[in-house]
Design a protein around this motif. Structure first.
Motif, PDB file in Angstrom:
ATOM      1  N   GLN A  32     -10.923 -16.113  -3.212  1.00 52.86           N
ATOM      2  CA  GLN A  32     -12.341 -16.469  -3.227  1.00 52.86           C
ATOM      3  C   GLN A  32     -13.022 -16.238  -1.878  1.00 52.86           C
ATOM      4  O   GLN A  32     -14.237 -16.049  -1.824  1.00 52.86           O
ATOM      5  N   HIS A  33     -12.264 -16.260  -0.786  1.00 54.83           N
ATOM      6  CA  HIS A  33     -12.893 -16.291   0.540  1.00 54.83           C
ATOM      7  C   HIS A  33     -12.441 -15.164   1.449  1.00 54.83           C
ATOM      8  O   HIS A  33     -12.643 -15.251   2.660  1.00 54.83           O
ATOM      9  N   TRP A  34     -11.892 -14.082   0.919  1.00 50.20           N
ATOM     10  CA  TRP A  34     -11.353 -13.045   1.794  1.00 50.20           C
ATOM     11  C   TRP A  34     -12.439 -12.302   2.575  1.00 50.20           C
ATOM     12  O   TRP A  34     -12.150 -11.629   3.568  1.00 50.20           O
ATOM     13  N   LYS A  35     -13.690 -12.480   2.195  1.00 51.11           N
ATOM     14  CA  LYS A  35     -14.800 -11.864   2.939  1.00 51.11           C
ATOM     15  C   LYS A  35     -15.386 -12.805   4.003  1.00 51.11           C
ATOM     16  O   LYS A  35     -16.273 -12.409   4.745  1.00 51.11           O
ATOM     17  N   ARG A  36     -14.861 -13.992   4.077  1.00 47.89           N
ATOM     18  CA  ARG A  36     -15.435 -14.995   4.991  1.00 47.89           C
ATOM     19  C   ARG A  36     -15.176 -14.623   6.452  1.00 47.89           C
ATOM     20  O   ARG A  36     -14.085 -14.182   6.816  1.00 47.89           O
ATOM     21  N   LYS A  37     -16.159 -14.815   7.289  1.00 46.07           N
ATOM     22  CA  LYS A  37     -16.020 -14.548   8.716  1.00 46.07           C
ATOM     23  C   LYS A  37     -15.233 -15.679   9.393  1.00 46.07           C
ATOM     24  O   LYS A  37     -15.284 -16.831   8.966  1.00 46.07           O
ATOM     25  N   GLY A  38     -14.513 -15.312  10.449  1.00 46.37           N
ATOM     26  CA  GLY A  38     -13.730 -16.313  11.179  1.00 46.37           C
ATOM     27  C   GLY A  38     -13.553 -15.910  12.633  1.00 46.37           C
ATOM     28  O   GLY A  38     -14.212 -15.003  13.133  1.00 46.37           O
TER      29      GLY A  38
ATOM     30  N   ASP B 104      -6.411  -5.254  -4.671  1.00 42.70           N
ATOM     31  CA  ASP B 104      -6.926  -3.877  -4.626  1.00 42.70           C
ATOM     32  C   ASP B 104      -8.279  -3.813  -3.921  1.00 42.70           C
ATOM     33  O   ASP B 104      -8.552  -2.873  -3.162  1.00 42.70           O
ATOM     34  N   ASP B 105      -9.109  -4.830  -4.152  1.00 42.08           N
ATOM     35  CA  ASP B 105     -10.424  -4.862  -3.502  1.00 42.08           C
ATOM     36  C   ASP B 105     -10.276  -4.983  -1.985  1.00 42.08           C
ATOM     37  O   ASP B 105     -11.005  -4.327  -1.227  1.00 42.08           O
ATOM     38  N   VAL B 106      -9.364  -5.821  -1.567  1.00 44.08           N
ATOM     39  CA  VAL B 106      -9.131  -5.996  -0.123  1.00 44.08           C
ATOM     40  C   VAL B 106      -8.624  -4.688   0.477  1.00 44.08           C
ATOM     41  O   VAL B 106      -9.079  -4.257   1.551  1.00 44.08           O
ATOM     42  N   PHE B 107      -7.678  -4.054  -0.198  1.00 48.35           N
ATOM     43  CA  PHE B 107      -7.128  -2.786   0.304  1.00 48.35           C
ATOM     44  C   PHE B 107      -8.241  -1.750   0.484  1.00 48.35           C
ATOM     45  O   PHE B 107      -8.337  -1.103   1.533  1.00 48.35           O
ATOM     46  N   ASN B 108      -9.059  -1.593  -0.538  1.00 49.88           N
ATOM     47  CA  ASN B 108     -10.128  -0.603  -0.477  1.00 49.88           C
ATOM     48  C   ASN B 108     -11.143  -0.929   0.622  1.00 49.88           C
ATOM     49  O   ASN B 108     -11.674  -0.025   1.287  1.00 49.88           O
ATOM     50  N   ASP B 109     -11.403  -2.208   0.811  1.00 48.92           N
ATOM     51  CA  ASP B 109     -12.334  -2.615   1.863  1.00 48.92           C
ATOM     52  C   ASP B 109     -11.790  -2.225   3.244  1.00 48.92           C
ATOM     53  O   ASP B 109     -12.517  -1.677   4.077  1.00 48.92           O
TER      54      ASP B 109
ATOM     55  N   PRO C 108       1.340  -1.249   9.283  1.00 49.47           N
ATOM     56  CA  PRO C 108       2.559  -0.727   8.665  1.00 49.47           C
ATOM     57  C   PRO C 108       3.704  -1.730   8.662  1.00 49.47           C
ATOM     58  O   PRO C 108       4.609  -1.642   7.822  1.00 49.47           O
ATOM     59  N   LEU C 109       3.681  -2.686   9.590  1.00 46.76           N
ATOM     60  CA  LEU C 109       4.783  -3.642   9.670  1.00 46.76           C
ATOM     61  C   LEU C 109       4.784  -4.599   8.483  1.00 46.76           C
ATOM     62  O   LEU C 109       5.842  -5.083   8.069  1.00 46.76           O
ATOM     63  N   VAL C 110       3.588  -4.877   7.929  1.00 40.11           N
ATOM     64  CA  VAL C 110       3.517  -5.722   6.729  1.00 40.11           C
ATOM     65  C   VAL C 110       3.466  -4.880   5.460  1.00 40.11           C
ATOM     66  O   VAL C 110       3.262  -5.401   4.375  1.00 40.11           O
ATOM     67  N   ARG C 111       3.626  -3.555   5.617  1.00 41.76           N
ATOM     68  CA  ARG C 111       3.739  -2.602   4.515  1.00 41.76           C
ATOM     69  C   ARG C 111       2.444  -2.455   3.715  1.00 41.76           C
ATOM     70  O   ARG C 111       2.477  -2.161   2.525  1.00 41.76           O
ATOM     71  N   MET C 112       1.318  -2.645   4.394  1.00 40.44           N
ATOM     72  CA  MET C 112       0.050  -2.380   3.723  1.00 40.44           C
ATOM     73  C   MET C 112      -0.191  -0.877   3.634  1.00 40.44           C
ATOM     74  O   MET C 112      -0.697  -0.372   2.618  1.00 40.44           O
ATOM     75  N   LEU C 113       0.163  -0.167   4.688  1.00 46.13           N
ATOM     76  CA  LEU C 113       0.111   1.295   4.698  1.00 46.13           C
ATOM     77  C   LEU C 113       1.456   1.834   5.157  1.00 46.13           C
ATOM     78  O   LEU C 113       2.155   1.197   5.960  1.00 46.13           O
TER      79      LEU C 113
ATOM     80  N   LYS D 221     -18.317 -15.632  14.967  1.00 44.99           N
ATOM     81  CA  LYS D 221     -17.366 -15.318  13.905  1.00 44.99           C
ATOM     82  C   LYS D 221     -17.629 -13.907  13.387  1.00 44.99           C
ATOM     83  O   LYS D 221     -18.756 -13.432  13.379  1.00 44.99           O
ATOM     84  N   ARG D 222     -16.553 -13.263  12.945  1.00 48.08           N
ATOM     85  CA  ARG D 222     -16.667 -11.898  12.439  1.00 48.08           C
ATOM     86  C   ARG D 222     -15.705 -11.700  11.272  1.00 48.08           C
ATOM     87  O   ARG D 222     -14.801 -12.503  11.050  1.00 48.08           O
ATOM     88  N   GLU D 223     -15.879 -10.583  10.571  1.00 50.87           N
ATOM     89  CA  GLU D 223     -14.891 -10.158   9.569  1.00 50.87           C
ATOM     90  C   GLU D 223     -13.865  -9.292  10.304  1.00 50.87           C
ATOM     91  O   GLU D 223     -14.035  -8.079  10.441  1.00 50.87           O
ATOM     92  N   PHE D 224     -12.800  -9.912  10.761  1.00 49.81           N
ATOM     93  CA  PHE D 224     -11.797  -9.197  11.545  1.00 49.81           C
ATOM     94  C   PHE D 224     -10.871  -8.392  10.642  1.00 49.81           C
ATOM     95  O   PHE D 224     -10.521  -8.823   9.531  1.00 49.81           O
ATOM     96  N   LEU D 225     -10.458  -7.252  11.153  1.00 52.07           N
ATOM     97  CA  LEU D 225      -9.503  -6.403  10.438  1.00 52.07           C
ATOM     98  C   LEU D 225      -8.236  -7.171  10.099  1.00 52.07           C
ATOM     99  O   LEU D 225      -7.756  -7.111   8.954  1.00 52.07           O
ATOM    100  N   ILE D 226      -7.682  -7.877  11.058  1.00 54.85           N
ATOM    101  CA  ILE D 226      -6.403  -8.551  10.823  1.00 54.85           C
ATOM    102  C   ILE D 226      -6.549  -9.633   9.750  1.00 54.85           C
ATOM    103  O   ILE D 226      -5.602  -9.900   9.002  1.00 54.85           O
ATOM    104  N   SER D 227      -7.730 -10.248   9.648  1.00 52.79           N
ATOM    105  CA  SER D 227      -7.949 -11.242   8.591  1.00 52.79           C
ATOM    106  C   SER D 227      -7.875 -10.595   7.217  1.00 52.79           C
ATOM    107  O   SER D 227      -7.318 -11.164   6.272  1.00 52.79           O
ATOM    108  N   LYS D 228      -8.436  -9.384   7.110  1.00 53.24           N
ATOM    109  CA  LYS D 228      -8.370  -8.662   5.840  1.00 53.24           C
ATOM    110  C   LYS D 228      -6.931  -8.237   5.530  1.00 53.24           C
ATOM    111  O   LYS D 228      -6.469  -8.337   4.386  1.00 53.24           O
ATOM    112  N   VAL D 229      -6.249  -7.716   6.531  1.00 56.36           N
ATOM    113  CA  VAL D 229      -4.869  -7.261   6.325  1.00 56.36           C
ATOM    114  C   VAL D 229      -3.993  -8.411   5.847  1.00 56.36           C
ATOM    115  O   VAL D 229      -3.219  -8.273   4.885  1.00 56.36           O
ATOM    116  N   MET D 230      -4.125  -9.572   6.490  1.00 56.72           N
ATOM    117  CA  MET D 230      -3.277 -10.696   6.111  1.00 56.72           C
ATOM    118  C   MET D 230      -3.742 -11.333   4.801  1.00 56.72           C
ATOM    119  O   MET D 230      -2.937 -11.969   4.119  1.00 56.72           O
TER     120      MET D 230
END
Length: 610
Positions: free
Chosen positions: A395-401, A449-454, A484-489, A411-420
């Protein structure tokens, strides 16, 4: 020697502990940092932060020229400090017997003259409540009691067969010892219990018996490691360091042993790291699992399960806690301490506990996934509590932190927040599928899938040829190394290879890696730059290895080993002049080393087999 007292180096210390608290012992044999009697308690010795006001317990050989050497007994947390002179040699042994209760505290110091005749000076200057209060001295039976002048009336007991005298605000004694002579000291908390059988024993007997017991504990523990082969000694040292930073009572690891050590000399980045970060703890448990230490992981899983049961909503999960799970972490400054080499303010507590950092859910769920897969199955009740975390991410993966680096500006939408966030959803799906647990898998998969594409489309900057720090940024961040360490790419993904090259160009100096650079446009709410971040160096090494650059990765890894101190310990950061900076020793760095060594060894083994 006088100059070293006023300006100690962070890397000139060894760590001892009893799994409830830790102490730092300098190369010169002075205990200059000790939180008494728990990791997050106020200090009783804090000379590392202020030589005059902080307090210390020093043992010195009085000689015109003394050469000091320090080492651990192999595979233990028992520290030896040697005093080498032209007229004789002495050896100091420092350790803490392991105690189950956090208020049961004993620190043992054993000094033995190996050769010659030496004059020894001992000075004990406790300063209670972060150096705020001096002490009154009392005699009780066969020991001295140092009682705080503060309102809490905290006490510390000294057991020793020497005659001490008050000299100003210190206890001191001087003695001449000959070859074979040995003296023992025991610093004991007021409520530490001794059995009736031990009361009739001598201090020498207790010191020798506890020495044997402590060796036995550490070597038995180290022997449980499943790590074999290249770099085993340094991996074991890092594992022992992580163990020393983990509460035996609660199973919760702290981020570092100290507070207030600066990330840049004379600047304001001076934080208190003696708490349990969800992120750091999850990474620590990942390291323990890789080494076969399932008991440590099991205790942490029980700790985090208790935190999840205490809250009604996922949003109530804090990013850090005290080791007992409480959250009274209000940040205050300690005005009477000048700080390490004048780096003030010295802060106790940490206001970042109130920040929102979305990434903690990914690190947490990933660790639970690994525990469920490699250690033992989690319970269904625990799974039900995890669902609220995964649903929250949905529900909150777009939330800034504030991001994993806890920036103190907007607060921002950080890359690492999306990856995790992607990791939290992916690992939640895997746990549910592996265990056939009920879960809204279709919704989780769609959100994953939405997070990945974002990430793939909206965090890619074609001009830089890299994934950027946050949505719309033109700056890089070393946390991207986790992709790559968390195998997202895949580590061979073209966009990732391009990102790695960009990070190398902007953030890497040989094997040293910055988290980000303010001078390149990054912002974190503070004005001063910092040193290179050692954990990022080990992430970089893993990324090199996974991308097929194994020889370069090994070279960088072995160069990083050269930045450890004389005992194999690391602080948080390293300056470009090679000086260790930040709180010490730092769990993040040591778990990064373990992970990198594990990956390199795995790839080396595969190379030999192919």
């Amino acid at each position: 020697m006088e100059n070293s007292k006023k300006h100690p180096l962070i890397e000139d210390y060894g760590l001892i502990g009893n799994l409830n608290t830790t102490a730092l012992v300098s190369k010169q044999g002075s205990i200059d940092f000790l939180s008494y009697t728990r990791f997050d308690s106020p200090t009783i010795f804090g000379a590392l932060l202020d030589r005059e006001k902080g307090g210390f317990f020093s043992i010195e050989v009085e000689c015109e020229q003394v050469n000091h050497k320090q080492l651990y007994l192999p595979d233990t947390a028992i520290l030896l400090t040697r005093y080498l002179t032209n007229v004789g040699i002495a050896e100091l042994t420092d350790f803490m017997p392991l105690e189950e209760e956090e208020n049961q505290f004993i620190l043992v110091r054993k000094l033995k003259v190996i050769k010659g005749n030496l004059n020894i000076r001992v000075e004990l200057r406790p300063r209670f409540e972060y150096g705020k209060y001096e002490f009154n001295l009392e005699q009780e039976d066969d020991h001295l009691v140092m009682r705080s002048k503060g309102p809490e009336a905290n006490t510390c007991h000294l057991l020793c067969n020497l005659d001490f005298k008050m000299e100003g605000a210190s206890l001191t004694t001087e003695i001449c010892l000959s070859a074979g002579d040995e003296i023992n000291f025991a610093l004991v908390s007021a409520n530490t219990e001794h059995s009736e059988s031990n009361k009739s024993k001598s201090l020498e007997y207790y010191a020798n018996q506890s020495f044997e017991n402590t060796i036995h504990f550490w070597r038995n523990w180290t022997n449980k490691s499943t790590y074999t082969g290249r770099w085993r000694d340094i991996v074991n040292r890092s594992a022992i360091t992580l163990k020393l930073l983990t509460s035996c009572r609660y199973g919760s690891p702290i981020a570092a042993a100290t507070l207030g050590l600066p990330e840049r000399i004379g600047a304001e980045r001076n934080w208190d790291y003696r708490y349990t970060w969800i992120r750091d703890a999850a990474f620590t448990m990942y390291s323990f699992l890789r080494l076969g230490y399932t008991d440590e992981a099991r205790k942490f899983i029980a700790w985090i399960q208790q935190r999840s049961l205490e809250i009604d909503t996922a949003e109530a999960l804090k990013l850090m806690y005290r080791i007992d799970g409480t959250i009274n972490l209000e940040e205050v400054t300690i005005p009477h301490l000048e700080g390490y080499q004048g780096s003030d303010p010295v802060r106790a507590g940490n206001d970042a506990f109130n920040q929102f950092q979305l990434d903690i859910f990914g690190e947490l769920i990933d660790t639970i996934y690994l525990y469920n897969k490699n250690a033992e199955p989690i319970s269904y009740d625990f799974w039900l509590s995890l669902i609220k975390f995964i649903d929250y991410v949905c529900q909150h993966w777009k939330r800034k932190g504030h991001g994993m680096w806890e920036v103190r500006d907007e607060k921002r939408e950080f890359l690492i927040s999306k990856v995790m966030s992607w990791v939290a959803l992916d690992r939640g799906i895997r746990i549910a599928e592996n265990r056939a647990f009920p879960a809204p898998l279709e919704r989780w998969r769609q959100t994953r899938d939405d997070v990945f594409n974002d990430v793939f489309n909206n965090f890619w900057n074609p001009e830089l040829g890299a994934f950027v720090q946050y949505r719309g940024a033109t700056t890089l961040d070393a946390s991207a190394l986790l992709i790559p360490l968390v195998r997202m790419l895949s580590p061979k993904e073209p966009r990732w290879i391009s990102t790695l090259r960009a990070i190398e160009k902007e953030l890497v100096t040989d094997s040293l890696v910055y988290r980000y650079k303010l001078s390149n446009g990054a912002s974190d709410g503070l004005s001063d730059d910092e040193g290179t971040f050692s954990m990022c160096s080990f992430w970089y090494i893993e990324c090199l290895a996974k991308s097929g650059q194994l020889e370069k990765a090994i070279l960088c890894f072995e160069k990083m080993l050269g930045y450890a101190n004389h005992l194999g310990l690391y602080s948080e950061q390293i300056s470009l002049n090679g000086e260790q900076l930040g709180n010490f020793p730092q769990a993040f760095t040591h778990l990064g080393l373990i992970s990198a060594a594990h990956q390199l060894r795995l790839l080396l083994t595969q190379d030999k087999m192919s």
